[in-house]
Design a protein around this motif. Structure first.
Motif, short mmCIF file in Angstrom:
data_model
loop_
_atom_site.label_atom_id
_atom_site.label_comp_id
_atom_site.label_asym_id
_atom_site.label_seq_id
_atom_site.Cartn_x
_atom_site.Cartn_y
_atom_site.Cartn_z
N GLY A 98 0.81 -1.21 0.00
CA GLY A 98 0.00 0.00 0.00
C GLY A 98 0.84 1.26 0.00
O GLY A 98 2.01 1.28 -0.38
N SER A 99 0.24 2.34 0.44
CA SER A 99 0.90 3.64 0.46
C SER A 99 1.82 3.77 1.66
O SER A 99 1.76 2.97 2.60
N ARG A 100 2.67 4.80 1.63
CA ARG A 100 3.55 5.07 2.76
C ARG A 100 2.73 5.44 4.00
O ARG A 100 3.10 5.11 5.12
N ALA A 101 1.62 6.14 3.80
CA ALA A 101 0.77 6.51 4.94
C ALA A 101 0.21 5.27 5.62
O ALA A 101 0.18 5.18 6.86
N GLU A 102 -0.20 4.28 4.81
CA GLU A 102 -0.72 3.03 5.38
C GLU A 102 0.38 2.27 6.11
O GLU A 102 0.14 1.67 7.17
N LEU A 103 1.60 2.29 5.56
CA LEU A 103 2.71 1.61 6.21
C LEU A 103 3.05 2.28 7.55
O LEU A 103 3.28 1.59 8.55
N ALA A 104 3.04 3.61 7.58
CA ALA A 104 3.31 4.33 8.84
C ALA A 104 2.28 3.97 9.89
O ALA A 104 2.61 3.72 11.06
N LYS A 105 1.00 3.91 9.49
CA LYS A 105 -0.06 3.55 10.44
C LYS A 105 0.12 2.13 10.95
O LYS A 105 -0.05 1.84 12.13
N LYS A 106 0.50 1.23 10.04
CA LYS A 106 0.72 -0.18 10.42
C LYS A 106 1.86 -0.30 11.42
O LYS A 106 1.80 -1.10 12.36
N LEU A 107 2.90 0.52 11.25
CA LEU A 107 4.07 0.46 12.14
C LEU A 107 3.86 1.26 13.42
O LEU A 107 4.68 1.18 14.33
N GLY A 108 2.78 2.03 13.48
CA GLY A 108 2.50 2.81 14.68
C GLY A 108 3.37 4.04 14.83
O GLY A 108 3.66 4.47 15.95
N ILE A 109 3.82 4.62 13.70
CA ILE A 109 4.65 5.82 13.73
C ILE A 109 4.07 6.86 12.77
O ILE A 109 3.21 6.54 11.95
#
Length: 448
Positions: free
Chosen positions: A418-429
């Motif tokens: 997915g997008s970088r925003a989705e990855l950041a949310k997944k990582l909790g940062i």
């Protein structure tokens, strides 16, 4: 209402469960014998605030990030229920709170009666058995367990592999009126389709080659208790209709028999699969899905429970090496808290067990965890630095942490679609933190 107070106090004193009486300012006006025995055997709580006694807070729970039943009752005017982590003489324990507002002659809320029931299926401190945790994600999951446990509703546990679904199933069973009867586990993933029906429902003598005697099935063994269907997404389609009949009517037939049998079981199921997608693809019956998922509970992944790593590690070390009294160094704890643990609690247990075998002393150091994780097959720089310059240990640990974090981020980046925003949310940062970390490892932050 003041003239009714003595009668009210007498009534509270007669109750077998712990109860306290509160005013609108959170002050405890009375505590019955059951409360005094369980929660305050040595000191009186009368005149103190409930939040100071139960949580050691200086402000009400709702001002300290907790859900406050009194504040909610003042707003709703109705009975309120919450799950809280309370300080008790035995340490911090989970307690089910049920609070009822009492009205005066003018119809105004004057007092609040609070009933407390210890939830014995989970702890907020390290224990050798059962559920352990205190993170917000864990508490949200546990509150659902506490609510559904006493009912007869079917429960569907959803979560990644290794998140402890069997432990949660045990907690649901233990919180139910069926706790004195068996919890029977059916590992749906390991049963071949040809044996599934006979294992679940039993068979009669001569039903098939090798059936030399009649045999009751797991459904019969669970009668009066709970049937736990682990990895329910692996149940063959042909068996799903028979399982649906069991759920809808409580009846089944042994293989090789026309006799309709009855059983009384509560079904808890679990899966790491997307059952809704399987329904859409025709691989799972829609009617069975809705029967199983009367009350779904999502189990948080370990990466969502960073605050629980220290508690879990202490509890798991007690389980894997009970005689050694092992502890974690500060650097080791930081290392574990940074690692994403794709295998969740099961992987954490394996890592700690390997690290315990690699450690000769009473403290597990970052080098032991590094080797357990397999991040460095060569002699650890941390160990070399400790031998050559003890004062350099901290910097070596920090370097190790960075290497583990870099490897974990690269693995997540490779798997993410997915997008970088989705990855950041997944990582909790935050996205900003993610972009900074990507630049540090040489990845283009603006990539899709």
């Amino acid at each position: 209402m003041a003239h009714m107070l003595p009668e009210l106090l007498s009534y509270l004193e007669s109750l077998a469960e712990p109860h306290i009486l509160l005013d609108r300012q959170y002050r405890i006006l009375a505590a019955n014998a059951a409360y005094r025995s369980q929660f305050s055997p040595r000191a009186s709580v009368v005149g103190r605030t409930c939040y100071e006694v139960s949580h050691h807070f200086s402000v009400p729970c709702d001002q300290a990030g907790e859900s406050c039943p009194l504040a909610r009752a003042r707003e709703s005017g109705q009975r309120e229920r919450v799950l809280h982590l309370h300080h008790t003489p035995q340490g911090e324990s989970y307690v089910n709170i049920e609070l009822v507002p009492l009205l005066d002659a003018m119809g105004e809320q004057a007092y609040f009666v609070e009933k407390m029931e210890p939830l014995r299926v989970a702890q907020g401190q390290p224990v050798r058995q059962g559920l352990v945790g205190r993170s917000l994600a864990f508490q949200r999951m546990l509150e659902l367990v506490a609510r559904v446990g006493p009912s007869h509703a079917s429960v569907l546990l959803l979560g990644e592999s290794g998140t402890g679904k069997e432990l949660v199933a045990q907690a649901v069973h233990d919180a139910s009126p069926r706790a004195t009867h068996p919890l029977v586990v059916v590992d749906c993933a390991s049963l071949p389709e040809t044996l599934f029906e006979s294992e679940l429902f039993g068979h009669e003598r001569g039903a098939f080659t090798g059936a030399n005697t009649s045999k009751p099935g797991l459904v019969e063994a669970a009668s009066g208790g709970t049937l736990f269907l682990d990895e329910v997404g692996d149940i063959p389609l042909a068996m799903q209709v028979k399982l649906l009949r069991l759920l809808e009517s409580g009846t089944y037939r042994r293989v090789g028999s026309n006799e309709l049998r009855r059983t009384d079981v509560r079904v808890v199921s679990a899966t790491h699969r997307d059952l809704k997608a399987m329904v859409t693809d025709g691989r799972f019956r829609e009617d069975l899905y809705y029967r199983l998922s009367t009350f779904p509970i999502a189990l948080p992944a370990l990466r969502e429970r960073g605050d629980d790593i220290a508690l879990l590690a202490a509890a798991l070390l007690e389980r894997v090496a009970p005689q050694r009294r092992l502890s974690l160094s500060a650097g080791t704890l930081a290392l574990l808290q940074r690692y994403p643990f794709p295998g969740n609690v099961r992987e954490l247990r394996n890592v700690l067990e390997r690290a315990a075998l690699l450690a000769d002393g009473h403290t597990i150091e970052p080098v032991h965890v590094e080797r357990a994780l397999g991040t460095d097959a060569r002699p650890s720089p941390v160990a070399l630095q400790r031998a050559e310059a003890p004062e350099a240990t901290a910097s070596g640990a920090e370097s190790s942490l960075r290497s583990v974090e870099r490897a974990a981020l690269q693995a997540q980046l490779k798997a993410h679609r997915g997008s970088r925003a989705e990855l950041a949310k997944k990582l909790g940062i935050s996205e900003r933190s993610l972009y900074r970390k990507l630049r540090e490892i040489g990845e283009a932050p603006d990539a899709a």
